[in-house]
Design an enzyme around this catalytic site. Structure first.
Site, PDB file in Angstrom:
ATOM      1  N   ASP A   1       0.833  -1.200   0.000  1.00 54.58           N
ATOM      2  CA  ASP A   1       0.000   0.000   0.000  1.00 54.58           C
ATOM      3  C   ASP A   1       0.870   1.253   0.000  1.00 54.58           C
ATOM      4  O   ASP A   1       1.982   1.243   0.518  1.00 54.58           O
ATOM      5  CB  ASP A   1      -0.921  -0.022   1.230  1.00 54.58           C
ATOM      6  CG  ASP A   1      -2.139   0.860   1.044  1.00 54.58           C
ATOM      7  OD1 ASP A   1      -2.321   1.403  -0.071  1.00 54.58           O
ATOM      8  OD2 ASP A   1      -2.906   1.009   2.003  1.00 54.58           O
TER       9      ASP A   1
ATOM     10  N   ASN B   1     -10.829  -3.098  -5.823  1.00 57.83           N
ATOM     11  CA  ASN B   1     -10.068  -2.094  -6.577  1.00 57.83           C
ATOM     12  C   ASN B   1     -10.698  -1.736  -7.923  1.00 57.83           C
ATOM     13  O   ASN B   1     -10.345  -0.710  -8.519  1.00 57.83           O
ATOM     14  CB  ASN B   1      -8.617  -2.549  -6.805  1.00 57.83           C
ATOM     15  CG  ASN B   1      -7.723  -2.401  -5.580  1.00 57.83           C
ATOM     16  OD1 ASN B   1      -6.795  -3.182  -5.374  1.00 57.83           O
ATOM     17  ND2 ASN B   1      -7.986  -1.396  -4.751  1.00 57.83           N
TER      18      ASN B   1
HETATM   19  C1  IPE Z   1      -1.393   0.155  -3.540  1.00 59.84           C
HETATM   20  O1  IPE Z   1      -1.199   1.534  -3.559  1.00 59.84           O
HETATM   21  C2  IPE Z   1      -1.486  -0.450  -4.917  1.00 59.84           C
HETATM   22  C3  IPE Z   1      -2.781  -1.058  -5.278  1.00 59.84           C
HETATM   23  C4  IPE Z   1      -3.766  -1.275  -4.481  1.00 59.84           C
HETATM   24  C5  IPE Z   1      -2.965  -1.463  -6.655  1.00 59.84           C
HETATM   25  P1  IPE Z   1      -2.444   2.527  -3.499  1.00 59.84           P
HETATM   26  O2  IPE Z   1      -2.846   2.871  -4.889  1.00 59.84           O
HETATM   27  O3  IPE Z   1      -3.525   1.970  -2.655  1.00 59.84           O
HETATM   28  O4  IPE Z   1      -1.764   3.792  -2.815  1.00 59.84           O
HETATM   29  P2  IPE Z   1      -2.475   4.858  -1.857  1.00 59.84           P
HETATM   30  O5  IPE Z   1      -3.157   4.111  -0.752  1.00 59.84           O
HETATM   31  O6  IPE Z   1      -3.429   5.648  -2.691  1.00 59.84           O
HETATM   32  O7  IPE Z   1      -1.324   5.674  -1.357  1.00 59.84           O
HETATM   33 MG    MG Z   2      -4.133   2.303  -0.729  1.00 54.46          MG
END
Ligand code: IPE
Ligand code: MG
Length: 237
Positions: free
Chosen positions: A2, A50
């Site tokens: 994350d 996601n």
């Molecule tokens: C994690 O980074 C990657 C995925 C879930 C694909 P994020 O995209 O969740 O990063 P933040 O939480 O916005 O910083």
């Molecule tokens: Mg994230």
């Protein structure tokens, strides 16, 4: 994994650049895991939730997955690392899915080291699918509910054949499981790191493992039960 987005925004970059750096870091950390002889490493790459992100970001993530697999499958083969997936990869777009199938097929015979990618993964979804398959097995006489125990039920989870995680690391300072391996994590040790995933280095991983080694895993027992007895003092006269 994350913190890709925040890593990028804090540098005035688009979120996707954070994901690009995140993918680079996957390569580095997989290499470190190999050096450290970790037999299993699971990476939560894309959750079932996601898909709710902006279409542009989802599309970019799928593109990165494809590029990663295209470039990286050979490296996995050379390092004798098996690739497995947990989740519903069948719902991914055609091209990354094809790369994934190919990488899995080409590394399926390796047994010493496994990288597990959680893709389109959600623990509740996994549980529902397991219940559905199990009840179908009961209906057709292949299972008897009176004999149901945990190892038997666990065979219906995506993680069939994989050990439960010993250590779960979440980066970027969030303190949640976010629908990740909820059942398999029953006795996992948690390690919460404030570091954003693109910056999570070899030293951070080693630190997490060192912290893990100091934990006392009791599985419901007392400390006295799980600790080896201290030897009787030897008296010298
Ligand atoms: C994690 O980074 C990657 C995925 C879930 C694909 P994020 O995209 O969740 O990063 P933040 O939480 O916005 O910083
Ligand atoms: Mg994230």
């Amino acid at each position: 994994m994350d913190g890709n987005g925040r890593w990028a925004r804090e540098r005035g970059l688009p979120r996707i650049e954070g994901h690009r750096q995140g993918v680079e870091n996957v390569r580095r950390i997989v290499e470190v895991a190999r050096e450290l002889n970790l037999p299993y490493l699971t990476l939560y790459a894309f959750s079932a939730e996601n898909w709710r992100r902006p279409a542009e970001e989802v599309g970019a993530l799928m593109g990165l997955l494809e590029i990663f697999l295209e470039r990286y499958t050979r490296e996995l083969e050379q390092n004798e690392v098996r690739l497995r997936v947990i989740g519903r990869p069948d719902k991914l777009p055609e091209r990354p899915r094809a790369c994934l199938d190919r990488a899995i097929a080409r590394t399926a015979h390796f047994t010493e080291r496994t990288i597990v990618l959680a893709l389109n993964y959600g623990s509740r979804q996994e549980t529902l699918e397991a219940v559905r398959a199990y009840t179908e097995a009961v209906r057709t006489g292949r299972e008897n509910p009176a004999e149901l125990d945990w190892p038997r039920f666990a065979r219906y989870l995506y993680t069939d054949g994989l050990p439960d995680p010993d250590l779960i690391i979440r980066t970027s300072g969030e303190n949640r499981l976010s629908n990740f391996l909820l059942l398999q994590a029953a006795y996992a040790e948690m390690y919460l790191s404030p570091v954003y995933w693109p910056d999570f280095s070899r030293a951070h991983l080693v630190e997490a493992i060192e912290a893990y080694k100091l934990r006392e895993r009791r599985y419901g027992q007392t400390g006295e039960q799980v600790r080896p007895p201290t030897p009787e003092p030897v008296l010298h006269k």
